[in-house]
Design a protein around this motif. Structure first.
Motif, short mmCIF file in Angstrom:
data_model
loop_
_atom_site.label_atom_id
_atom_site.label_comp_id
_atom_site.label_asym_id
_atom_site.label_seq_id
_atom_site.Cartn_x
_atom_site.Cartn_y
_atom_site.Cartn_z
N GLU A 99 1.91 1.76 -2.47
CA GLU A 99 2.39 1.80 -1.27
C GLU A 99 2.12 2.52 -0.66
O GLU A 99 2.66 2.81 1.08
N ASP A 103 1.51 2.22 3.50
CA ASP A 103 2.33 2.72 4.67
C ASP A 103 1.13 3.51 5.40
O ASP A 103 1.07 3.24 6.75
N GLU A 107 0.94 2.72 9.76
CA GLU A 107 1.27 4.01 10.23
C GLU A 107 1.61 3.14 11.16
O GLU A 107 2.66 3.66 12.23
N SER A 110 3.51 0.30 12.80
CA SER A 110 4.93 0.07 11.81
C SER A 110 6.00 -1.26 12.16
O SER A 110 5.90 -2.20 11.31
N ARG A 116 0.73 -4.56 9.60
CA ARG A 116 1.43 -4.01 7.70
C ARG A 116 0.95 -5.26 6.60
O ARG A 116 0.89 -4.81 6.13
N ARG A 120 -1.05 -3.61 3.69
CA ARG A 120 -0.39 -4.13 1.61
C ARG A 120 -1.31 -4.85 1.18
O ARG A 120 -1.77 -4.51 0.20
#
Length: 155
Positions: A99, A103, A107, A110, A116, A120
């Motif tokens: 994670e 992130d 960033e 976002s 995003r 992931r």
């Protein structure tokens, strides 16, 4: 009138010498040299940015050439981590995974679900045995990081 004075007849003025030039020409010369220097400096740095972008895109092309989705994710995740560590100066990502790595990758974007989800997939899906990946968003994320680093927005 006194004719005994040795006066010469009317004559044309002497032409001004070409050297040294008048002060205005010195100002023009200095400003021209400064402008040429600025153009050369910008051209050099633009060329260096172009070379850096091409080198990084060639490395990414090697990473995205993997056959299986799992190899693709591992190669692109490794590329992104090396990119952010060495080119972007993000030393905090040296031991990041899961994670935290996702992130960090997402960033700057976002609010963008596409980036995003791609972050992931890069950070987490490479550890899942049966992984099917849509490659375009993941590749777009890596290319977006290349552009940010080349423009100097990361350091």
């Amino acid at each position: 009138m006194n004719e005994s004075l040795p006066l010469r007849d009317v004559h044309a003025a002497l032409t001004p010498p070409w050297w040294p030039p008048a002060p205005g020409w010195w100002v023009v010369a200095v400003l021209s040299l400064l402008a040429l220097g600025l153009l050369a400096w910008r051209g050099w740095h633009g060329w260096q940015r172009h070379r850096r972008r091409q080198r990084l895109l060639a490395e990414l092309a090697l990473a995205i050439g993997a056959e299986s989705d799992l190899d693709y994710l591992r190669a692109v995740a490794d590329f992104c981590k090396r990119l952010l560590l060495h080119e972007g100066g993000r030393q905090d990502l040296a031991v990041a995974s899961g994670e935290g790595f996702a992130d960090a990758l997402a960033e700057p974007w976002s609010e963008d679900d596409r980036y995003r989800d791609a972050a992931r997939a890069l950070a987490l899906d490479q550890y899942r045995p049966a992984t099917t990946v849509v490659r375009e968003p993941v590749t777009a994320l890596a290319q977006a990081w290349i552009e940010r680093i080349v423009r100097g927005e990361v350091r």
